[in-house]
Design an enzyme around this catalytic site. Structure first.
Site, PDB file in Angstrom:
ATOM      1  N   SER A 132       2.119  11.721 -13.682  1.00 18.26           N
ATOM      2  CA  SER A 132       0.695  11.569 -13.387  1.00 18.26           C
ATOM      3  C   SER A 132       0.284  12.410 -12.179  1.00 18.26           C
ATOM      4  O   SER A 132       1.084  12.635 -11.269  1.00 18.26           O
ATOM      5  CB  SER A 132       0.396  10.096 -13.105  1.00 18.26           C
ATOM      6  OG  SER A 132      -0.984   9.843 -13.103  1.00 18.26           O
ATOM      7  N   PRO A 133      -0.977  12.898 -12.161  1.00 19.36           N
ATOM      8  CA  PRO A 133      -1.449  13.622 -10.975  1.00 19.36           C
ATOM      9  C   PRO A 133      -1.357  12.746  -9.736  1.00 19.36           C
ATOM     10  O   PRO A 133      -1.816  11.603  -9.738  1.00 19.36           O
ATOM     11  CB  PRO A 133      -2.904  13.948 -11.315  1.00 19.36           C
ATOM     12  CG  PRO A 133      -2.976  13.897 -12.806  1.00 19.36           C
ATOM     13  CD  PRO A 133      -2.004  12.841 -13.220  1.00 19.36           C
ATOM     14  N   GLN A 168      -4.959  19.787 -13.084  1.00 21.35           N
ATOM     15  CA  GLN A 168      -6.135  18.916 -13.077  1.00 21.35           C
ATOM     16  C   GLN A 168      -7.167  19.512 -12.117  1.00 21.35           C
ATOM     17  O   GLN A 168      -6.916  19.610 -10.923  1.00 21.35           O
ATOM     18  CB  GLN A 168      -5.772  17.497 -12.636  1.00 21.35           C
ATOM     19  CG  GLN A 168      -6.933  16.521 -12.722  1.00 21.35           C
ATOM     20  CD  GLN A 168      -6.609  15.172 -12.099  1.00 21.35           C
ATOM     21  OE1 GLN A 168      -6.506  15.059 -10.872  1.00 21.35           O
ATOM     22  NE2 GLN A 168      -6.446  14.150 -12.931  1.00 21.35           N
ATOM     23  N   TYR A 201     -15.039  10.818  -7.947  1.00 22.45           N
ATOM     24  CA  TYR A 201     -15.257  12.182  -7.508  1.00 22.45           C
ATOM     25  C   TYR A 201     -16.516  12.731  -8.193  1.00 22.45           C
ATOM     26  O   TYR A 201     -17.216  12.019  -8.902  1.00 22.45           O
ATOM     27  CB  TYR A 201     -14.003  13.019  -7.759  1.00 22.45           C
ATOM     28  CG  TYR A 201     -12.811  12.508  -6.977  1.00 22.45           C
ATOM     29  CD1 TYR A 201     -12.880  12.379  -5.593  1.00 22.45           C
ATOM     30  CD2 TYR A 201     -11.633  12.116  -7.606  1.00 22.45           C
ATOM     31  CE1 TYR A 201     -11.803  11.888  -4.861  1.00 22.45           C
ATOM     32  CE2 TYR A 201     -10.555  11.619  -6.887  1.00 22.45           C
ATOM     33  CZ  TYR A 201     -10.645  11.500  -5.514  1.00 22.45           C
ATOM     34  OH  TYR A 201      -9.593  11.001  -4.781  1.00 22.45           O
ATOM     35  N   GLY A 256       3.110   7.564 -12.134  1.00 19.79           N
ATOM     36  CA  GLY A 256       3.049   8.208 -10.834  1.00 19.79           C
ATOM     37  C   GLY A 256       4.123   7.719  -9.892  1.00 19.79           C
ATOM     38  O   GLY A 256       5.100   8.425  -9.610  1.00 19.79           O
TER      39      GLY A 256
END
Length: 775
Positions: free
Chosen positions: A428-429, A507, A589, A730
């Site tokens: 995961s980012p 991403q 964001y 993550g």
């Protein structure tokens, strides 16, 4: 009752006086156990119904609960054991076929019999039982008794009288159900689906006596109404349910017991006690009947409460101050012990009830996958756990899914456009906050390179920012300057060369109103002490009012400029060699804040309805898709809920996912929250996966699930059940960069889905452990 009061004062030793409001299993069992304390307190129970009145039929108890009962009161356990009906199998019946899974182990008995056993035990111990009698007002009891136990059920008057003190939250769910009985015993725990012209209904049935079974019929509210069940009385409802499930019943009738259609209510309380009043059982918490935990939780509450009172109350209480302190200590300890277990059960129950609410999404699954999906719905029963219970069943599910022999679901390939991932694991980012002026350095090479060597099918970068002003912190990476492209190319080339078959995904995102903050370990979301850059957002709303900067609302020129920044970054990402691009439209964001009604207050074409709020993120997506290589996949990450009133809902998330899919998104990466600071997430094991599940099965769009997926067993369970297509992890990859390879080793898998890099191949077997004798 405004709030519970302190117990009465006394000047000489006398027995503790305990009032129990509610004569269900939890209240009666608590009364019996407390009466056994030394010295024995005076215990009085008030029950407004007659001794044999009950609104259910059978009660299922787990072996764990029975063990606690046996330890706490062997006499009650011995009486229960004589009447238990035991069985091991679960039958899942759908579209004329039955799939059976064994090895589960259930014990049940009639609710009336359970109550009689507890009545007899209470009388033998000297508990005062008042039937057909309403308890005095709770405030009066609190003044007259040393301890008041509110065991008066889901509609607890004691709790309602002081809901503000207990912090009560009630949630009414989407299905209607009715509790009935059949005069024969099912051979197993039976789940059956009826697909009608009105929609899907389901039956939950289990034996509770040699000649009797509980039968619960359930349907979504709209199905219940379309079928006309809302207009039927008890007799007609019972007859109609028997018709709907005539095959399951063998044409035999059902019977009711003042049975009514009702909607399940989840009860949560922030506090279970105050003063000398304590909540127990359904008054404190409820768990959906599909995991059979209501009576179980109440009786476990009773055991814990009695244990803590025994441990905190001195043998002789002549001083009311000593007594008050001891009662408070006992109640605090009781809640501290029980709350984690109850909250865990409530999370599982919530997952189970929501699965049944969305049952229509799964009816087209192959029969064994459907059964596996049902059995693992609560996320407590897993792929590995089921294999221990019934290996033949799991093998049949895997064979139906056409898995290669000896291949766990997580190590099967998955294709996105022109990219084939060798397995279903995604790194995961994760923001590292370690770049210099947006440029990734040696840290990123080692960090992402290690994860690529670790075996995951897809390794994602952190959010890579499209402009200096689009950074979250000064340490965030970017693709907005010429120097960034070769730095990323270095990382991508290393991963591709050192670990052939690993895909690298980038991403792209813009921080929006959450930018210009300190590094995470210096104060997450705290503004920089100096050197701040201007922020942009759909509306001039600071993330943390009074703390965060106020962003400037983007005008037409600003919208166009940011869109072109995404396009320029995408071009650089393509030249750097990335295999996949993800557009970050989550976590509050910039693009996410256009989607949420809590952060988008615009009145132009980019605000208002969901379609209007989607307009700008879709414009950015289309512009990026146009310059991204045609055979390379593009995904989008969304926040499926804001976890806040008035924010994005699960229904909105489906619409958002559908819109991006219509514009060419190859998969939707489904996260939640982080949009507003006052969110209230419902954390727990795999807690975000139901949102991904719904999008996948309602829209037919591939999904990436993320959120507290921590074990390879969870990954296998979610994939084999058909709830998700890829799983992003993550923190497990921070703990163990080689998480995927180790998962393969632990499962004895050596196939193409998890090849070990040649220099690491000697470590592909689990190291031997020390011998028990120390040699």
């Amino acid at each position: 009752m405004t709030q519970p009061t302190q117990p009465p004062q006394r000047t000489q030793a006398r027995p503790l006086r305990i009032a129990v409001v509610g004569g269900g299993p939890g209240g009666l069992y608590a009364a019996a156990l407390l009466r056994r304390l030394a010295p024995g307190p005076e215990v009085t129970v008030w029950e407004r119904n007659a001794p044999d009145d009950t609104f259910g039929f059978g009660v299922v108890l787990s072996d764990e609960t029975l063990g606690g009962i046996e330890h706490a009161d062997p006499a009650v356990y011995a009486a229960l054991r004589e009447d238990f009906v035991r069985w091991d199998d679960i039958d899942v019946v759908h579209r004329g076929g039955t799939v059976t899974s064994g090895g589960h182990g259930f014990a049940a008995l009639g609710r009336r019999r359970l109550l009689r056993i507890l009545h007899e035990r209470c009388r033998a111990l000297g508990v005062r039982l008042n039937f057909r009698t309403h308890a005095p007002p709770a405030a009066e009891l609190a003044r007259s008794y040393d301890l008041v136990i509110a065991a008066d059920g889901v509609h607890s008057a004691t709790r309602q009288d002081c809901a503000d003190v207990f912090g009560t939250r009630l949630t009414t769910h989407r299905c209607r159900y009715i509790w009935l009985s059949a005069d024969f015993a099912f051979d197993a725990f039976r789940f059956e689906v009826a697909e009608t012209e009105h929609g899907v209904l389901q039956l939950h049935g289990y034996p509770y006596a040699p000649d009797a079974s509980t039968v619960i019929v359930e349907a979504r509210e709209e199905v219940w109404r379309r079928a006309g069940l809302d207009r039927l009385d008890e007799r007609e409802s019972t007859r109609r349910c028997a018709e709907l499930f005539a095959d399951a019943l063998g044409g035999r009738p059902l019977r009711g017991n003042r049975s009514q259609w009702t909607a399940f209510r989840t009860v949560v309380n922030e506090r279970w006690w105050h003063g000398n009043t304590v909540l127990l059982g359904d008054a404190a918490h409820t768990a959906h009947f599909s995991i059979g935990s209501g009576t179980k939780l109440a009786m476990e509450d009773a055991v814990a409460l009695a244990n803590h009172l025994a441990g905190h109350l001195p043998n002789h209480l002549a001083d009311h101050r000593q007594e008050r302190s001891s009662v408070s200590e006992a109640l605090a300890a009781y809640e501290a012990e029980r709350r984690p277990a109850v909250e865990s059960t409530q999370r599982a129950a919530r997952a189970s009830l929501e699965w049944f609410e969305n049952l229509a999404l799964y009816v087209d699954q192959p029969p064994r996958r459907f059964a596996f999906n049902l059995l693992t719905r609560s996320r407590r029963v897993t792929h590995d756990n089921l294999r221990l219970r019934d290996a033949a069943f799991v093998t049949a599910v895997e064979r139906e899914a056409e898995l290669p022999p000896d291949t766990p679901p997580m190590f099967t390939p998955f294709r996105l456009r022109g990219l084939t991932l060798r397995n279903r694991v995604v790194v995961s980012p994760m923001d590292m906050y370690s770049a210099q002026d947006g440029t990734p350095g040696d840290f990123h090479l080692v960090h992402l390179g290690a994860r690529a060597l670790g075996g995951a099918g897809l390794v994602m970068t952190e959010m890579v920012c499209v402009s200096p002003e689009g950074r979250i912190t000064p340490g965030c990476t970017g693709l907005y300057a010429d120097a960034h492209e070769p730095a990323w190319r270095r990382v991508v080339d290393f991963a591709h060369d050192a670990s052939p078959g690993t895909a690298l995904g980038v991403q792209l995102g813009h921080s929006g109103r959450k930018g210009s903050t300190r590094l995470m370990w210096e104060g997450m979301d705290d503004p920089l002490p100096g050197g701040n850059w201007p922020l942009a957002a759909p509306s001039p709303l600071p993330y943390r009012p009074g703390v965060s900067q106020v962003p400037q609302a983007l005008d037409t020129a600003g919208l166009a400029a940011v869109r072109e920044q995404f396009v320029a970054a995408a071009r650089r990402a393509a030249r750097a060699g990335f295999d996949l691009l993800e557009l970050h439209c989550a976590h509050g964001y910039l693009l996410s804040s256009f989607l949420s009604p809590l952060t988008n207050h615009r009145t132009d074409a980019y605000g208002g309805t969901l379609a209007a709020r989607l307009r700008y993120p879709l414009e950015v997506f289309d512009a990026v898709r146009e310059v991204w290589p045609a055979d390379a996949p593009m995904t989008v990450r969304i926040s499926a809920t804001d976890w806040a009133e008035g924010g994005t809902t699960a229904d909105d998330a489906v619409a958002v996912a559908a819109a991006f899919a219509a514009h060419g998104a190859d998969a939707v990466d489904v996260s939640t929250g982080q949009v507003v600071p006052d969110e209230r997430p419902d954390f727990g094991r795999s807690y975000q996966t139901p949102y991904a599940d719904r999008i996948r099965n309602e829209l037919g769009v591939p999904v990436i699930a993320v959120g507290a997926i921590s074990s390879w067993d969870d990954v296998n369970s979610l994939l084999l059940a058909g709830r998700v297509d890829l799983c992003a992890l993550g923190r497990p990859h921070l703990y163990d960069p080689h998480w995927t390879l180790h998962a393969a080793a632990e499962q004895g898998y050596t196939g193409p889905g998890a090849p070990w890099p040649l220099p690491y191949r000697a470590g592909s077997r689990r190291p031997p452990t020390g011998r028990a004798d120390g040699r």
